[in-house]
Motif scaffolding. Structure first.
Motif, short mmCIF file in Angstrom:
data_model
loop_
_atom_site.label_atom_id
_atom_site.label_comp_id
_atom_site.label_asym_id
_atom_site.label_seq_id
_atom_site.Cartn_x
_atom_site.Cartn_y
_atom_site.Cartn_z
N ARG A 93 -1.12 -14.11 4.50
CA ARG A 93 -0.34 -13.79 3.44
C ARG A 93 -0.29 -15.02 1.92
O ARG A 93 -1.20 -16.55 2.41
CB ARG A 93 0.88 -14.30 4.03
N LYS A 98 4.28 -12.80 1.26
CA LYS A 98 3.84 -11.14 0.90
C LYS A 98 2.42 -10.95 1.20
O LYS A 98 1.79 -11.94 1.06
CB LYS A 98 3.93 -10.85 -0.41
N VAL A 99 1.83 -10.07 1.46
CA VAL A 99 0.63 -9.83 2.03
C VAL A 99 -0.24 -10.12 0.72
O VAL A 99 -0.24 -9.68 -0.86
CB VAL A 99 -0.16 -9.12 2.51
N ASP A 101 -4.83 -9.62 -1.24
CA ASP A 101 -6.32 -8.35 -1.54
C ASP A 101 -7.20 -9.80 -0.20
O ASP A 101 -8.28 -10.20 -0.88
CB ASP A 101 -5.99 -8.28 -2.15
N TYR A 226 -6.10 -2.79 0.74
CA TYR A 226 -5.12 -3.24 0.61
C TYR A 226 -4.83 -2.25 -0.21
O TYR A 226 -3.70 -1.75 -0.36
CB TYR A 226 -5.66 -4.87 -0.27
N TRP A 230 -1.20 -0.27 0.07
CA TRP A 230 0.19 -0.50 -0.73
C TRP A 230 0.59 1.28 -0.82
O TRP A 230 1.66 1.21 -0.71
CB TRP A 230 -0.21 -1.39 -1.60
N THR A 234 3.66 3.03 0.42
CA THR A 234 4.90 3.53 -0.21
C THR A 234 5.65 4.75 -0.10
O THR A 234 6.74 5.18 -0.21
CB THR A 234 4.57 3.44 -1.91
N ILE A 261 0.24 -3.36 9.41
CA ILE A 261 1.16 -3.20 8.60
C ILE A 261 2.54 -2.81 7.83
O ILE A 261 2.21 -1.48 8.35
CB ILE A 261 -0.18 -3.11 7.39
N ARG A 263 5.13 -1.31 5.00
CA ARG A 263 5.36 -1.64 3.32
C ARG A 263 6.46 -2.61 2.91
O ARG A 263 5.64 -3.13 2.39
CB ARG A 263 6.76 -0.15 3.73
N ASP A 265 5.75 -5.61 3.67
CA ASP A 265 4.77 -6.64 3.78
C ASP A 265 4.32 -7.09 2.10
O ASP A 265 3.46 -8.51 1.90
CB ASP A 265 3.70 -6.56 4.35
N PHE A 266 3.80 -6.31 1.80
CA PHE A 266 3.12 -6.07 0.24
C PHE A 266 4.57 -6.68 -0.90
O PHE A 266 4.93 -6.51 -0.77
CB PHE A 266 3.46 -4.52 -0.33
#
Length: 271
Positions: A93, A98-99, A101, A226, A230, A234, A261, A263, A265-266
């Motif tokens: 993070r 936020k995460v 790549d 990643y 993502w 979505t 993971i 949603r 987190d992105f």
């Protein structure tokens, strides 16, 4: 005290070892155990005034006779400890939490293609104990405090839910609304869901608990990079509540490791 009756007295025939002949059909079992496990076995054997061998045979006999179940005996290894330890997020993070790549080292197995994916449900972690198809105990997760974390306590544990606590009201309602008559005896870690729990992201009309080991929906062909994850999250529809977006994915390795993971987190939330 009669010195001849104490332990350590000389054998009458030192060169001749005592032998025990097992019944027909019996076999010898050899297992490697840790020093701590060995001490625990010896301690219990001493308290029960039996040998370690008799203690192990008693455990095996209890399983064979149905006095205890394999879940009761091994559940803390196969499920309980896995459920309570903090599940790592797939990626590192940034300072906005936020995460980015950059895969986490302990989750490398996910990117190597190992493990199956299940839907991550957005609720409250609880544990239900079932006996003969009846709910006999409801527990909730307790996370370590800031002080406890500083003391090195990082994993959560379960405590009993309180019938007289307003805080526990809705998880108890969820537990009692859950049909457990077909569940095997033992402790079942679950996600408590419903209108008054965690904002009810799946828009459920009633409270209930979903056991991780019995009913959590699985997904096939989940991407593992990643960018692909993502995009995938979505628009990923919940299989538990069609018409609503799934909160995320939990990957399960055959050896018990897990990784997650979500949603949100992105860097940007899905619409």
């Amino acid at each position: 005290m009669d010195e001849g009756s104490g332990r350590g007295r000389p054998r009458k025939n030192p060169g001749q070892l005592a032998r025990w002949t097992p019944p027909d059909g019996w076999s010898r079992l050899v297992a490697w155990i840790s020093p701590e496990e060995k001490k625990a076995l010896k301690r219990v054997a001493v308290e029960a005034e039996v040998s370690v061998a008799d203690l192990v045979r008693a455990l095996a006999g209890g399983l064979a006779g149905g006095a205890i179940t394999h879940e009761e005996l091994t559940g803390h290894v196969r499920k309980g400890m896995r459920v309570m330890e903090k599940i790592p997020t797939l990626f590192e993070r940034d300072d906005q939490f936020k995460v980015v790549d950059r895969p986490r080292a302990e989750c490398a197995w996910v990117f190597d293609g190992a493990g199956a994916a299940t839907e991550k449900l957005d609720g409250t972690n609880v544990r239900l104990t079932v006996r003969s198809g009846q709910l006999v105990r409801v527990e909730k997760r307790r996370n370590p405090s800031k002080v406890q974390k500083q003391q090195g306590i990082v994993d959560g544990w379960y405590v009993d839910a309180d019938d007289h606590s307003a805080e526990d009201k809705w998880i108890l309602v969820a537990a009692r609304n859950t049909e457990v008559s077909g569940w095997p005896d033992g402790e079942h870690a679950c996600e408590a869901l419903g209108p008054r729990i965690q904002g009810n992201a799946l828009a459920l009309e009633e409270h209930r608990c979903v056991p991780f080991n019995l009913q959590v929906p699985e997904y096939g062909d989940v991407p593992r990079s990643y960018g692909q994850l993502w995009d995938y999250l979505t628009k990923l529809e919940s299989r538990f509540a069609p018409g609503h977006l799934a909160e995320g994915i939990v990957f399960h390795h055959p050896d018990g490791r897990r990784a997650k993971i979500k949603r949100k987190d992105f860097p940007r939330a899905a619409a």
